[in-house]
Scaffold this motif. Structure first.
Motif, short mmCIF file in Angstrom:
data_model
loop_
_atom_site.label_atom_id
_atom_site.label_comp_id
_atom_site.label_asym_id
_atom_site.label_seq_id
_atom_site.Cartn_x
_atom_site.Cartn_y
_atom_site.Cartn_z
N ALA A 45 -4.85 15.93 1.39
CA ALA A 45 -3.56 16.61 1.38
C ALA A 45 -2.55 15.68 2.03
N ARG A 46 -1.33 15.68 1.47
CA ARG A 46 -0.26 14.85 2.07
C ARG A 46 -0.03 15.30 3.49
N TYR A 47 0.16 14.31 4.38
CA TYR A 47 0.38 14.55 5.80
C TYR A 47 1.72 13.93 6.18
N GLY A 48 2.63 14.75 6.67
CA GLY A 48 3.95 14.25 7.07
C GLY A 48 4.86 14.11 5.87
N PRO A 49 6.05 13.55 6.10
CA PRO A 49 7.01 13.38 5.02
C PRO A 49 6.47 12.46 3.92
N LEU A 56 -4.36 13.35 4.78
CA LEU A 56 -5.59 13.66 5.49
C LEU A 56 -6.70 13.63 4.46
N ILE A 57 -7.84 13.07 4.85
CA ILE A 57 -9.01 13.01 3.97
C ILE A 57 -10.19 13.61 4.73
N GLY A 58 -10.77 14.66 4.17
CA GLY A 58 -11.93 15.31 4.77
C GLY A 58 -13.18 15.03 3.94
N LYS A 69 -15.83 15.50 8.98
CA LYS A 69 -14.73 14.80 9.67
C LYS A 69 -13.52 14.66 8.75
N ILE A 70 -12.35 14.71 9.39
CA ILE A 70 -11.09 14.54 8.68
C ILE A 70 -10.39 13.32 9.27
N PHE A 71 -9.92 12.45 8.40
CA PHE A 71 -9.27 11.21 8.80
C PHE A 71 -7.82 11.20 8.31
N LYS A 72 -6.96 10.57 9.07
CA LYS A 72 -5.58 10.34 8.62
C LYS A 72 -5.56 8.95 8.00
N ALA A 73 -5.07 8.87 6.76
CA ALA A 73 -5.07 7.60 6.03
C ALA A 73 -3.67 7.23 5.56
N LYS A 74 -3.41 5.95 5.52
CA LYS A 74 -2.19 5.40 4.94
C LYS A 74 -2.51 5.06 3.49
N VAL A 75 -1.61 5.42 2.58
CA VAL A 75 -1.84 5.17 1.16
C VAL A 75 -0.94 4.02 0.70
N GLU A 76 -1.58 3.00 0.15
CA GLU A 76 -0.85 1.86 -0.42
C GLU A 76 -0.98 1.93 -1.93
N ASN A 77 0.14 2.16 -2.62
CA ASN A 77 0.16 2.24 -4.09
C ASN A 77 0.68 0.93 -4.66
N TYR A 78 0.04 0.46 -5.72
CA TYR A 78 0.51 -0.75 -6.40
C TYR A 78 -0.11 -0.83 -7.79
N ASN A 79 0.72 -1.13 -8.78
CA ASN A 79 0.27 -1.32 -10.17
C ASN A 79 -0.66 -0.20 -10.68
N GLY A 80 -0.34 1.05 -10.37
CA GLY A 80 -1.18 2.16 -10.82
C GLY A 80 -2.47 2.32 -10.05
N LYS A 81 -2.62 1.57 -8.97
CA LYS A 81 -3.81 1.64 -8.13
C LYS A 81 -3.40 2.18 -6.76
N ILE A 86 -7.89 3.79 6.62
CA ILE A 86 -7.98 4.40 7.94
C ILE A 86 -8.26 3.30 8.96
N THR A 87 -8.26 3.67 10.22
CA THR A 87 -8.71 2.75 11.26
C THR A 87 -10.10 3.20 11.67
N TYR A 88 -11.05 2.28 11.57
CA TYR A 88 -12.45 2.57 11.89
C TYR A 88 -12.96 1.45 12.79
N LYS A 89 -13.43 1.83 13.97
CA LYS A 89 -13.91 0.86 14.96
C LYS A 89 -12.83 -0.19 15.24
N GLY A 90 -11.58 0.27 15.31
CA GLY A 90 -10.47 -0.60 15.66
C GLY A 90 -9.96 -1.50 14.54
N LYS A 91 -10.51 -1.35 13.34
CA LYS A 91 -10.10 -2.23 12.23
C LYS A 91 -9.68 -1.40 11.02
N ALA A 92 -8.90 -2.02 10.15
CA ALA A 92 -8.51 -1.37 8.89
C ALA A 92 -9.75 -1.20 8.02
#
Length: 147
Positions: A45-49, A56-58, A69-81, A86-92
């Motif tokens: 589900a979209r989170y924030g504006p 959010l991804i559950g 578990k539910i994670f907050k994720a950043k979505v990067e869209n490009y060329n239809g992809k 998420i951040t996992y163990k301090g890394k992308a």
């Protein structure tokens, strides 16, 4: 004196209303839920504006440490992809992708039996039973228990 009490009550009520509104997080109007291999269920589900490109991804119904578990994720869209990061163990970490209209989820491998990526497909019946605000509440409760 009654007038002063009335004004104070009104101002206090307004303050409480503004505080509650400030704590509310904007959510999308719908959840999208996907069904995958081995019974896997993934809800988003979209989170924030909209401009923030966050969701959010559950992860549910799978024998994995991320189940429930539910994670907050950043979505990067490009060329239809799209990549859901998420951040996992301090890394992308790319948890989910969209390629050629197909979604895949990547769970950290925990056994030789586990497949990764796992393909997931939209499930209207499950999506119809999800409410973004309930999903958000579940995420907030999970965050409280982390601390």
């Amino acid at each position: 004196m009654k007038k002063l009490l009335s004004i104070t009550t009104v101002l206090f009520s307004m303050f409480i209303s503004f505080s509650v509104a400030a704590q509310q997080t904007e959510m999308g109007k719908v959840c999208k839920t996907y069904r995958g291999e081995e019974g896997l269920i993934v809800t988003t589900a979209r989170y924030g504006p909209d401009k923030n490109n966050e969701v959010l991804i559950g992860v549910y119904d799978i024998d994995h440490s991320w189940a429930g578990k539910i994670f907050k994720a950043k979505v990067e869209n490009y060329n239809g992809k799209a990549d859901y990061e998420i951040t996992y163990k301090g890394k992308a970490y790319i948890i989910m992708t969209l390629r050629n209209n197909n979604y895949e989820i990547y769970l950290p491998k925990e056994s030789n039996m586990q497949k990764s990526p796992m393909y997931i497909a939209y499930a209207k019946d499950l999506s119809d039973n999800c409410t973004p605000n309930k999903f958000l509440q579940e995420y907030k409760e999970q965050q409280k228990t982390k601390k």
